[in-house]
Scaffold this motif. Sequence first.
Motif, PDB file in Angstrom:
ATOM      1  N   ARG A 117       0.837  -1.208   0.000  1.00 60.11           N
ATOM      2  CA  ARG A 117       0.000   0.000   0.000  1.00 60.11           C
ATOM      3  C   ARG A 117       0.869   1.255   0.000  1.00 60.11           C
TER       4      ARG A 117
ATOM      5  N   HIS B  13      -0.910  -6.731  -1.744  1.00 59.00           N
ATOM      6  CA  HIS B  13      -1.806  -5.604  -1.987  1.00 59.00           C
ATOM      7  C   HIS B  13      -2.127  -5.511  -3.482  1.00 59.00           C
ATOM      8  N   GLY B  14      -3.414  -5.514  -3.788  1.00 63.62           N
ATOM      9  CA  GLY B  14      -3.843  -5.438  -5.187  1.00 63.62           C
ATOM     10  C   GLY B  14      -3.972  -6.806  -5.844  1.00 63.62           C
ATOM     11  N   PHE B  15      -3.644  -7.867  -5.114  1.00 66.20           N
ATOM     12  CA  PHE B  15      -3.687  -9.214  -5.690  1.00 66.20           C
ATOM     13  C   PHE B  15      -4.610 -10.120  -4.873  1.00 66.20           C
ATOM     14  N   GLN B  16      -5.776  -9.605  -4.577  1.00 63.45           N
ATOM     15  CA  GLN B  16      -6.711 -10.413  -3.791  1.00 63.45           C
ATOM     16  C   GLN B  16      -7.832 -10.959  -4.664  1.00 63.45           C
TER      17      GLN B  16
ATOM     18  N   ASP C 257     -12.253 -13.897  -0.251  1.00 64.92           N
ATOM     19  CA  ASP C 257     -12.817 -13.448   1.031  1.00 64.92           C
ATOM     20  C   ASP C 257     -14.147 -12.718   0.867  1.00 64.92           C
ATOM     21  N   THR C 258     -14.680 -12.654  -0.315  1.00 65.55           N
ATOM     22  CA  THR C 258     -16.008 -12.042  -0.421  1.00 65.55           C
ATOM     23  C   THR C 258     -17.060 -13.142  -0.378  1.00 65.55           C
ATOM     24  N   TYR C 259     -18.281 -12.727  -0.163  1.00 64.54           N
ATOM     25  CA  TYR C 259     -19.389 -13.681  -0.026  1.00 64.54           C
ATOM     26  C   TYR C 259     -19.551 -14.527  -1.283  1.00 64.54           C
ATOM     27  N   ASP C 260     -19.269 -13.905  -2.444  1.00 68.27           N
ATOM     28  CA  ASP C 260     -19.483 -14.619  -3.701  1.00 68.27           C
ATOM     29  C   ASP C 260     -18.609 -15.858  -3.841  1.00 68.27           C
TER      30      ASP C 260
ATOM     31  N   ASN D 121      -7.876  -7.132   5.579  1.00 66.93           N
ATOM     32  CA  ASN D 121      -8.780  -6.162   4.939  1.00 66.93           C
ATOM     33  C   ASN D 121      -9.348  -5.185   5.957  1.00 66.93           C
TER      34      ASN D 121
ATOM     35  N   LYS E 117     -20.395  -8.069   6.604  1.00 73.48           N
ATOM     36  CA  LYS E 117     -19.788  -9.411   6.693  1.00 73.48           C
ATOM     37  C   LYS E 117     -20.581 -10.278   7.676  1.00 73.48           C
TER      38      LYS E 117
ATOM     39  N   LEU F 289     -23.889 -11.378   6.063  1.00 76.36           N
ATOM     40  CA  LEU F 289     -23.625 -12.420   5.073  1.00 76.36           C
ATOM     41  C   LEU F 289     -23.184 -13.715   5.754  1.00 76.36           C
TER      42      LEU F 289
ATOM     43  N   PHE G 228     -26.244 -15.532   6.948  1.00 71.69           N
ATOM     44  CA  PHE G 228     -26.897 -16.225   5.829  1.00 71.69           C
ATOM     45  C   PHE G 228     -26.115 -17.487   5.452  1.00 71.69           C
TER      46      PHE G 228
ATOM     47  N   ARG H  72     -30.094  -9.623   1.949  1.00 73.51           N
ATOM     48  CA  ARG H  72     -28.774 -10.235   1.737  1.00 73.51           C
ATOM     49  C   ARG H  72     -28.035  -9.548   0.580  1.00 73.51           C
TER      50      ARG H  72
ATOM     51  N   ARG I  95     -24.432  -7.703   0.435  1.00 73.14           N
ATOM     52  CA  ARG I  95     -23.381  -8.050  -0.546  1.00 73.14           C
ATOM     53  C   ARG I  95     -22.872  -6.804  -1.249  1.00 73.14           C
TER      54      ARG I  95
ATOM     55  N   GLU J  98     -20.661  -4.957   1.128  1.00 72.45           N
ATOM     56  CA  GLU J  98     -19.389  -5.669   1.304  1.00 72.45           C
ATOM     57  C   GLU J  98     -18.476  -5.450   0.096  1.00 72.45           C
ATOM     58  N   LEU J  99     -19.049  -5.607  -1.088  1.00 70.54           N
ATOM     59  CA  LEU J  99     -18.239  -5.480  -2.300  1.00 70.54           C
ATOM     60  C   LEU J  99     -17.718  -4.059  -2.498  1.00 70.54           C
TER      61      LEU J  99
ATOM     62  N   PHE K  71     -14.953  -3.591  -0.095  1.00 69.14           N
ATOM     63  CA  PHE K  71     -13.861  -4.474  -0.506  1.00 69.14           C
ATOM     64  C   PHE K  71     -13.072  -3.848  -1.655  1.00 69.14           C
TER      65      PHE K  71
ATOM     66  N   VAL L 265     -10.937  -1.019  -0.367  1.00 70.45           N
ATOM     67  CA  VAL L 265      -9.811  -1.469   0.469  1.00 70.45           C
ATOM     68  C   VAL L 265      -8.735  -2.155  -0.363  1.00 70.45           C
ATOM     69  N   THR L 266      -9.154  -2.920  -1.358  1.00 71.69           N
ATOM     70  CA  THR L 266      -8.157  -3.699  -2.095  1.00 71.69           C
ATOM     71  C   THR L 266      -7.658  -2.996  -3.350  1.00 71.69           C
TER      72      THR L 266
END
Lengths: 350, 637
Positions: A104, A178-181, A185-188, B108, B133, B136, B139, B176, B180, B183-184, B187, B190-191
């Motif tokens: 970062r 950083h930048g390579f995630q 870790d997301t819900y999807d 994160n 988070k 989710l 759920f 839900r 999402r 969260e996205l 996310f 942050v990323t």
Amino acid sequence: MQFIASSGDECAAFFRDFIHADRKVLCVATLGFNDVCLHFSLALSAFPNVDFLFLVEERPEVSEVLRQVATRNRDALLASLKGRNVQFESVAIVAEDTANVAGRRAARVCATSIGKSYTDIVVDASSMSRGVCFPVVKQAYEMSKRPGGANAHVVVAGRNQPSIKATSTSSDAPQYVHGFQADMDTYDVRKAIKLWIPQLSEQSVASLGRIYRFLEPHEACPILPFPSWNPRRGDELLREFQLPVLNDWDVNLLDVIYAHESDPTDVCETITRIHRSRADSFHASIDEPARTILSPAGSRIGSVGMLLASLRLDLPIVYEESIGYTSSLSSVPELSERPPDHLWHVWLRP
Amino acid sequence: MDNPFKKRRTELITDRRTLLSLVSPAPIEEFFRLDRAELIDKLAMVVGTPGCGKTTIAQVVEFESLSTLCQTTASPINKDLVDVLTINGLIKEGLPAVLGHRLAMTTNFRDIWELPYSEQTRTALLRAFVQSKAVLGWFRQLEGMGVSADDIDIVMGANSESVVAVTSADDPRAFRQYARDIELAIFRVVTSLVPPDEKEMASEFLNTRYDVFEVLTGVRVRSWTNSPEAPPAVLRPMMIIDDAHELHPTQFLQLRDWLKSKAMGVSRWLMCRPDVVSADDYRDALAKDVVAEEDMKPGSTRGRDYLIKLMQLGPSKEKRFKPIATDIANRYIAGIPEFARRSLRELRPMLSQNAVALPDGQLKQLQDQIDKLAKDSRFSKSLVDTLRARIPATARPDEALAALRILMHRERNRTPQMGLLPDDAVREEPVTDERKAAASLIEGARIQLMHQFDRPYYYGMDKLIAASNANIEQFIRLAGGLVDEVLARVIRDRSPDLVPKAQHTALVTQATQAMNEWDFPYNAVVRELVKKIAERCVERTLRPNAPLDDGANAIGIPQDEMDRVLHRHERLARVLHFAFAYKALVFVPQYNCKGKVWCLLELGALPSMAHGLTLHRGGFIEDTLSGLQAMLPTDGA
């Protein structure tokens, strides 16, 4: 992403043919204790239209002798860069609370310079920490996708055996570079079927073990270096990793991947082949998507192969940052005149 | 099943049924015993070192675990555990009563602190990220047990109309989806390699507040896929924030202060390592720990808006660890077929306590030393006999001799003017008092014998438990080594009794090996610090008069000096952070002794064993902060 790679003497030839007077090039590099960091900076110093940005990686725990070696390298380089546009920027690797902030902070530092009116950005990965190098390369690559954006290049020099033996102290916290995630870790991707491809290297059993526990992958396909300068290296590594490979990670020995120790394109193509064939198999699995996660360790050249694969396929990368280096050296050795054994230049094409 | 002792960490057991079958109800019972209601209603800060069982408790109260345990099958997975969870209200009428989800604070969350935004914006992002988070996660827990979004209703509290409208809480699927989206959005911010500027972020990524914790009161499950005949039930949402120490210290405080709001209908636990808890909180928790012995409410603070639950430390906890460890060991033993076939069900009898005695030659050597000491000190036989009579009759002959040697040195030290006596004069009466030698003095004698004659010291179930630092993971790891040895004997058709010498060697070897495997930041500095503390403790322990009876295994720094260090971001604080985290040192703050308040840096049980020190707690060497700093090697050494 496509790339044009050249190696060995071809690198110098490429620079000679490519860096014309109408180009404005920025070389982003680090100055560490490893003298391979000097090679490309010195080679590029022959062209008057190259500017230099040196990132000084600030780590809390580095042996005094290694600091002195880094100063020796810096002095040697600055002598060759007199009168040139050279900038030094500090990059804190670890925050006050021991959190890893390398990528970062590096991205923040480079954002201004990379955004200037350069035609080419050359990132020298030879001695740059992965946590710093990968985000900077990605930044340059993303920039190259924009209309009129500068071309992105990665160069890396390496030796079969390091001129200075130093031991790295890993942080104990695996994390995505950083930048390579990607979307990890997301819900999807909560039900993603994870394939982990770690690069095995000496003295990284504990670190890769922590990464394994962090990821909890469904499958692990470790990469062993072969062909290798030391033909036994692969066997020796397998022996060192016997316990995790056969027990904790439950690796089928047929899943062990062999990739050239000093050819990043081989590493990249091998990962690409595995990922694509797996993606084909899982393409109908919507709820449980397949994800391939990479973990570089050991030599920079192999790591660059992982970086190329990640940029090409948007693969996440997990690693542990080094918070310091120690060495048993008692005094600063003379600067080696031996050229690096391996040279690579990769031009990243969107 | 594999030898369960081999899986040192429950995190390595990925199958929930296997994990639940191994979980001992004892630590769960202990955890809920006294703070049942408050643990559900208030913010609970659960504080403990890695491996103390925090994460296992969190995993057990997750909805998927409770549901799995509630499934009616021919052979219940863990009936004892179900009983304990039912008594504590986490299971009601055979169904889960809470919808628990564990959320680990990954990088994160920490990275939000690094964003180039105002502190207010970063705080809002952290809260929104945690809440999205959490939603989710709930759920996910429900889906994991086959409860679809169509089978539930979101239950909101009073005055929540606007939140219901914004979050679409009247439609669980849309609710839900909204989580999402939040969260996205966070996310991505942050990323991203270089985050968008604050205005752009506010307008393009996140333009509404997200505050569901304050209005969400329950989730009604209308039908249960796995138990179709079960009645509808309202589950209380529960958020377990694990590894909160990974956050930036300011984020940690912000999160704590936000979560303690009484308005929240969600149960919430905040789990962290001891070194991030403020000195004030610790002081209060430990002060109450003392009171607790009287009103039976140990390790937690009351009368404030949050509860601090210490998972270990404090003498009261150590006593209660014994039955927990025994239960865990026996549960694991039952999972090993070689033992089950031979009806071996308990670990304790396998760890032989049979008499350890010095061989005759060494015993004579010890006796000769005592005779010489008596002669040099001009002690008459009657004086020596008087001292000998102070040693309990239960002491074994070699222990009694070593204890006598200590008493004689103490006696000798108290009579400094021997030079004034005539050459042939002997002393008949002791000047030291007539108390019986304490059990700790006999321990001290045993430790001296260990150092002098290699006599086994670390053996038996009680020593194994003491060697665990009241830490379940460490106990399993150490016990695993001993079980391996027993297993080898059993397979070769030999008696399962492991002799003291073999136990001692196995434990010390494991301790040394574990220390050799230390591979964490600042491990070289921690090693050096541990070595220097251990050297001082060994020197104090082996003094002929054993001034601390069984010796020291800690250094004490005045608490006020220590508080200043822990509040600063200096190297010593970082080194101690990792030393505590990896149990190289045990942090014992607010230790009252000799009218002063000390912070003890106690050697972990593994370094104590590796250096041959006592496992009892409390013996320490007084030092100062500057003394501690002087023990640290220089940067990067």
